[in-house]
Design a protein around this motif. Structure first.
Motif, PDB file in Angstrom:
ATOM      1  N   VAL A  37       0.841  -1.198   0.000  1.00 18.63           N
ATOM      2  CA  VAL A  37       0.000   0.000   0.000  1.00 18.63           C
ATOM      3  C   VAL A  37       0.877   1.249   0.000  1.00 18.63           C
ATOM      4  N   SER A 131      -3.194   4.935  -2.547  1.00 23.84           N
ATOM      5  CA  SER A 131      -4.568   4.491  -2.278  1.00 23.84           C
ATOM      6  C   SER A 131      -5.108   5.103  -0.997  1.00 23.84           C
ATOM      7  N   ARG A 247      -6.323  -1.759   3.670  1.00 25.18           N
ATOM      8  CA  ARG A 247      -6.220  -1.851   2.218  1.00 25.18           C
ATOM      9  C   ARG A 247      -5.288  -2.988   1.820  1.00 25.18           C
ATOM     10  N   SER A 248      -4.301  -3.276   2.650  1.00 20.18           N
ATOM     11  CA  SER A 248      -3.420  -4.413   2.396  1.00 20.18           C
ATOM     12  C   SER A 248      -4.128  -5.733   2.651  1.00 20.18           C
ATOM     13  N   PRO A 251      -7.806  -6.024  -0.211  1.00 18.38           N
ATOM     14  CA  PRO A 251      -7.530  -5.235  -1.425  1.00 18.38           C
ATOM     15  C   PRO A 251      -8.740  -5.035  -2.326  1.00 18.38           C
TER      16      PRO A 251
END
Length: 407
Positions: A37, A131, A247-248, A251
């Motif tokens: 990320v 992101s 987010r990691s 995804p």
């Protein structure tokens, strides 16, 4: 937005990072460290050579003076924010470690009023792989034109599935500022280590979440030193780091769905339980990254708790990430045709139902026939009248939460 003083030795630095213990960092890192990320840090530059940040800082952009995104001597704010997010320390017990130590930082030097403005920086971050965008800055609403430009940039980020996280402000009042108050952004307030609101944290409808923001240890902008500070800036960096962890780990979730996990797992200190949420000081509560990573939470809508910018509401079809303008135009036309057909068929069905009801009522006239009542509303189709609720308004306190959260 960062009040600071000199700090001491590296081992004391690690020992005094109370926020990591409060946020259950050791347990969090077993699930996610933010790998893969990129978090953009729009600030006064980042010291990429700091021993605790080496290898985690990408080549960024300097919108103020050109060249690299390194800070000027004496500028520490951006380096501090980057270290709260993604520092990795330099030993088992030495130096600063961020909440998302495997995330990458995209440094963008654009701070205060000396550059071209946040809109340019936000768009650059979106177009260069971020992101999550951390904006530990907060500007008032004196210029409606500037506010509109910043908010348009936030809307652009959201349209590209990028989450903008902004500080709520350090004036200790109810004034709102941007980008925290822009539709589509997460506005962040600060709390002390007892969970109580930091005395200078702004309140208002633009506060979505809170995070540690007092006595926060961070890296300096020059050399390998450290300092401690307070502010919604630091809290914003912790929320950006938490978003990077999510987010990691997830995804496939949208920016709004990431925000949803943070909101649905946020907590309040014991003394504040029972508040109607969102609260103007705490928002939905203090972030709890471990719960956000491991609890079973419904995915939710695309934008989750984020206020949807008008420019995105106007779309006739939800844009797909990465869709070209031509492809989007085709999708919009297709959606319009489909909804037109649905509308025509729907009218025909309603007409038929009305015809049948009228004919039946004529047959039953004088026999006491009528429509059932639901909550005092006449319903001709015999089904209860549904009431739509906004799941992000006036929520009771989640039953699982406390501050600090238990391991």
């Amino acid at each position: 937005m960062f009040a600071a003083a000199p700090y001491a030795t590296a081992d004391q630095v690690r020992e005094d990072q109370w926020a990591l213990e409060a946020l259950n960092a050791e347990s969090v890192w077993k699930l996610s460290k933010g790998s893969g990320v990129t978090v953009a840090v729009i600030d006064d530059g980042v010291n990429a050579s700091h021993i605790d940040l080496q290898g985690n800082i990408l080549e960024g952009k300097d919108f103020m003076d050109g060249g690299s995104a390194s800070p000027n001597p004496g500028d520490n704010h951006g380096t501090a924010m980057a270290s709260i997010i993604a520092a990795h320390g330099h030993g088992a017990n030495d130096g600063v470690i961020g909440l998302a130590p495997e995330a990458k930082i995209l440094p963008i030097r654009e701070f205060g009023t000396d550059g071209p403005g946040l809109p340019v920086s936000i768009r650059f971050a979106v177009d260069n792989g971020a992101s999550v965008i951390n904006v530990s800055q907060c500007f008032g609403s004196n210029s409606s034109e500037e506010v509109e430009k910043v908010s348009d940039a936030v809307a652009y980020a959201l349209s590209k599935d990028v989450l903008v996280v902004g500080g709520a402000g350090n004036d200790g009042n109810a004034s709102k500022c941007y980008p925290a108050a822009s539709p589509g952004a997460l506005g962040i307030g600060a709390v002390a280590n007892d969970g109580q609101i930091w005395e200078n944290s702004n309140s208002g409808a633009h506060v979505s979440l809170t995070a540690p923001g007092k006595n926060i240890v961070a890296a300096k902008g020059t050399g390998d030193g450290y300092r401690t500070g307070a502010g919604t800036s630091d809290a914003t960096a912790y929320v950006s780091a938490a978003a990077a962890l999510l987010r990691s780990q997830f995804p496939d979730l949208t920016a709004g769905q990431i925000a949803n996990r943070l909101v649905k797992t946020a907590v309040l200190p014991e003394a504040e339980k029972g508040l109607s949420l969102p609260d103007e000081r705490y928002g939905y509560g203090i972030i709890q990254p471990l719960a956000a990573l491991q609890e079973d939470i419904p995915v939710g809508s695309k934008y989750g708790p984020l206020a949807v910018p008008d420019s995105l509401k106007a779309k006739t079809a939800t844009p797909e990430i990465g869709m070209s303008d031509e492809e989007q135009e085709k999708a919009d036309r297709k959606a319009l045709i489909i909804w037109s057909v649905i509308g025509v068929v729907g009218l025909a069905v309603v007409g038929l139902i009305v015809f049948l009801i009228v004919r039946r009522s004529r047959r039953n006239r004088g026999n006491g026939g009528g429509y059932p009542q639901y909550g005092g509303q006449s319903n001709p189709y015999g089904q209860p009248v549904s009431v739509q609720h906004n799941p992000y308004q006036q929520q009771p306190m989640p039953p699982h939460g406390q501050w600090p959260p238990r391991q």
